[in-house]
Write a protein that holds these residues in place. Structure first.
Motif, mmCIF file in Angstrom:
data_model
loop_
_atom_site.group_PDB
_atom_site.id
_atom_site.type_symbol
_atom_site.label_atom_id
_atom_site.label_comp_id
_atom_site.label_asym_id
_atom_site.label_seq_id
_atom_site.Cartn_x
_atom_site.Cartn_y
_atom_site.Cartn_z
ATOM 1 N N HIS A 18 0.830 -1.197 0.000
ATOM 2 C CA HIS A 18 0.000 0.000 0.000
ATOM 3 C C HIS A 18 0.867 1.252 0.000
ATOM 4 O O HIS A 18 0.622 2.217 -0.731
ATOM 5 C CB HIS A 18 -0.923 -0.008 1.220
ATOM 6 C CG HIS A 18 -1.758 1.238 1.347
ATOM 7 N ND1 HIS A 18 -1.322 2.349 2.028
ATOM 8 C CD2 HIS A 18 -2.995 1.541 0.861
ATOM 9 C CE1 HIS A 18 -2.252 3.282 1.968
ATOM 10 N NE2 HIS A 18 -3.266 2.823 1.268
ATOM 11 N N ASP A 19 1.929 1.246 0.820
ATOM 12 C CA ASP A 19 2.782 2.427 0.936
ATOM 13 C C ASP A 19 3.667 2.629 -0.287
ATOM 14 O O ASP A 19 4.148 3.738 -0.532
ATOM 15 C CB ASP A 19 3.650 2.327 2.190
ATOM 16 C CG ASP A 19 2.845 2.526 3.474
ATOM 17 O OD1 ASP A 19 1.626 2.789 3.374
ATOM 18 O OD2 ASP A 19 3.417 2.407 4.565
ATOM 19 N N LEU A 20 3.923 1.565 -1.061
ATOM 20 C CA LEU A 20 4.763 1.693 -2.245
ATOM 21 C C LEU A 20 3.978 2.054 -3.502
ATOM 22 O O LEU A 20 4.535 2.608 -4.443
ATOM 23 C CB LEU A 20 5.523 0.381 -2.492
ATOM 24 C CG LEU A 20 6.643 0.057 -1.504
ATOM 25 C CD1 LEU A 20 7.224 -1.318 -1.805
ATOM 26 C CD2 LEU A 20 7.742 1.109 -1.560
ATOM 27 N N VAL A 21 2.674 1.736 -3.523
ATOM 28 C CA VAL A 21 1.877 2.002 -4.717
ATOM 29 C C VAL A 21 1.819 3.496 -5.025
ATOM 30 O O VAL A 21 1.985 3.906 -6.179
ATOM 31 C CB VAL A 21 0.448 1.422 -4.560
ATOM 32 C CG1 VAL A 21 -0.499 2.043 -5.577
ATOM 33 C CG2 VAL A 21 0.464 -0.082 -4.739
ATOM 34 N N SER A 22 1.614 4.322 -4.015
ATOM 35 C CA SER A 22 1.460 5.769 -4.249
ATOM 36 C C SER A 22 2.707 6.412 -4.855
ATOM 37 O O SER A 22 2.604 7.125 -5.865
ATOM 38 C CB SER A 22 1.068 6.476 -2.948
ATOM 39 O OG SER A 22 -0.233 6.096 -2.571
ATOM 40 N N PRO A 23 3.908 6.218 -4.278
ATOM 41 C CA PRO A 23 5.081 6.838 -4.909
ATOM 42 C C PRO A 23 5.370 6.298 -6.304
ATOM 43 O O PRO A 23 5.780 7.043 -7.195
ATOM 44 C CB PRO A 23 6.232 6.525 -3.937
ATOM 45 C CG PRO A 23 5.735 5.460 -3.036
ATOM 46 C CD PRO A 23 4.259 5.601 -2.986
ATOM 47 N N LEU A 24 5.131 5.003 -6.527
ATOM 48 C CA LEU A 24 5.338 4.469 -7.876
ATOM 49 C C LEU A 24 4.343 5.084 -8.859
ATOM 50 O O LEU A 24 4.687 5.389 -10.002
ATOM 51 C CB LEU A 24 5.188 2.952 -7.864
ATOM 52 C CG LEU A 24 6.432 2.138 -7.521
ATOM 53 C CD1 LEU A 24 6.090 0.658 -7.417
ATOM 54 C CD2 LEU A 24 7.528 2.356 -8.546
ATOM 55 N N GLY A 30 4.700 11.348 -13.424
ATOM 56 C CA GLY A 30 5.775 12.244 -13.832
ATOM 57 C C GLY A 30 6.356 11.866 -15.181
ATOM 58 O O GLY A 30 6.633 12.739 -16.029
ATOM 59 N N VAL A 31 6.540 10.569 -15.405
ATOM 60 C CA VAL A 31 7.052 10.102 -16.699
ATOM 61 C C VAL A 31 6.066 10.430 -17.806
ATOM 62 O O VAL A 31 6.454 10.835 -18.913
ATOM 63 C CB VAL A 31 7.328 8.575 -16.643
ATOM 64 C CG1 VAL A 31 7.639 8.039 -18.028
ATOM 65 C CG2 VAL A 31 8.475 8.273 -15.688
ATOM 66 N N GLU A 32 4.770 10.284 -17.525
ATOM 67 C CA GLU A 32 3.753 10.610 -18.525
ATOM 68 C C GLU A 32 3.797 12.090 -18.881
ATOM 69 O O GLU A 32 3.688 12.466 -20.057
ATOM 70 C CB GLU A 32 2.370 10.236 -17.996
ATOM 71 C CG GLU A 32 1.270 10.375 -19.025
ATOM 72 C CD GLU A 32 -0.087 9.893 -18.511
ATOM 73 O OE1 GLU A 32 -1.098 10.201 -19.165
ATOM 74 O OE2 GLU A 32 -0.117 9.212 -17.470
ATOM 75 N N HIS A 53 5.619 -1.868 -15.221
ATOM 76 C CA HIS A 53 5.862 -3.241 -14.776
ATOM 77 C C HIS A 53 6.007 -3.302 -13.256
ATOM 78 O O HIS A 53 5.438 -4.184 -12.599
ATOM 79 C CB HIS A 53 7.119 -3.783 -15.452
ATOM 80 C CG HIS A 53 7.417 -5.213 -15.117
ATOM 81 N ND1 HIS A 53 6.841 -6.264 -15.784
ATOM 82 C CD2 HIS A 53 8.211 -5.769 -14.174
ATOM 83 C CE1 HIS A 53 7.271 -7.408 -15.280
ATOM 84 N NE2 HIS A 53 8.106 -7.129 -14.298
ATOM 85 N N ALA A 54 6.769 -2.367 -12.685
ATOM 86 C CA ALA A 54 6.981 -2.353 -11.232
ATOM 87 C C ALA A 54 5.677 -2.101 -10.481
ATOM 88 O O ALA A 54 5.407 -2.731 -9.455
ATOM 89 C CB ALA A 54 8.024 -1.295 -10.863
ATOM 90 N N LEU A 55 4.858 -1.195 -10.988
ATOM 91 C CA LEU A 55 3.585 -0.891 -10.343
ATOM 92 C C LEU A 55 2.655 -2.105 -10.395
ATOM 93 O O LEU A 55 1.984 -2.435 -9.406
ATOM 94 C CB LEU A 55 2.925 0.308 -11.030
ATOM 95 C CG LEU A 55 1.678 0.898 -10.379
ATOM 96 C CD1 LEU A 55 1.954 1.298 -8.936
ATOM 97 C CD2 LEU A 55 1.180 2.099 -11.167
ATOM 98 N N ALA A 56 2.640 -2.808 -11.533
ATOM 99 C CA ALA A 56 1.815 -4.013 -11.650
ATOM 100 C C ALA A 56 2.305 -5.094 -10.690
ATOM 101 O O ALA A 56 1.510 -5.804 -10.077
ATOM 102 C CB ALA A 56 1.843 -4.533 -13.088
#
Length: 198
Positions: A18-24, A30-32, A53-56
């Motif tokens: 949960h805590d990693l999903v938001s920053p990713l 930002g990339v978009e 891929h990392a977010l998935a």
């Protein structure tokens, strides 16, 4: 741990993911934005694919290793979105047919089995998930598979492998989820294929 004690390991997994999903997700946004303000480039495409891929993968870990409460359900579109993201920038191509929704425990079991297949498909391949009235079928096809009998054989009898490594923990989590979903698992393998029927 008592019968009604919380499953702390699953809760920890849910919290970390949960805590990693938001920053990713913020990095992906930002990339978009960079892509909208700059001409296309292979470097930006690589970063975008890697973030997707990392977010998935984090979303998959959250569902596969996280806590499930009661009879929660999840949309088939959510599971398909995870598989779609895993296929971007990865060695494995995913194909699937999903119901409109499914029990969250069932989705958890499916994604654990996806990780089992991924472990055997180190050199890439195609992984197909099919849903029918009688249950699920997963078919992994690759020019080369890395099959470890000590991990796969126990699954057919509903037992966990002995002393799995951290990279193999999903194999140990499959038998409890088979019991939780009242399902049995049939495993058939060849040199180039794995067939799983639930």
């Amino acid at each position: 741990m008592t019968q009604h004690a919380p499953d702390l390991s699953s809760l920890i997994g849910s919290r970390i993911c949960h805590d990693l999903v938001s920053p990713l997700g913020a990095i992906g946004n930002g990339v978009e934005l960079l892509g909208m303000s700059q001409p296309p480039s292979p470097e930006l495409d690589l970063i975008s694919e890697s973030v997707t891929h990392a977010l998935a993968r984090i979303r998959m870990f959250r569902l596969a290793f996280g806590a499930v409460r009661g009879e929660q359900r999840i949309s088939g579109r959510e599971v398909a979105s995870i598989l779609d993201g895993l296929g971007k920038g990865g060695k494995i191509r995913f194909e699937w047919s999903m119901p409109t929704e499914l029990p969250r425990r069932e989705a958890k079991l499916l994604l654990l089995l996806v990780q089992c297949c991924e472990s055997a498909m180190a050199w890439g391949g195609v992984l197909t998930l099919g849903h029918a009235a009688q249950g699920w079928r997963l078919d992994a096809r690759a020019p080369r598979l890395r099959l470890e009998p000590a991990l796969w054989h126990p699954l057919t009898s509903g037992t966990a492998p002995d002393d799995p490594r951290p990279s193999e923990v999903h194999f140990a989590l499959v038998p409890p989820m088979l019991a939780a979903t009242s399902r049995s698992l049939s495993v058939t393998t060849t040199e180039e294929e794995i067939h799983l029927i639930l």
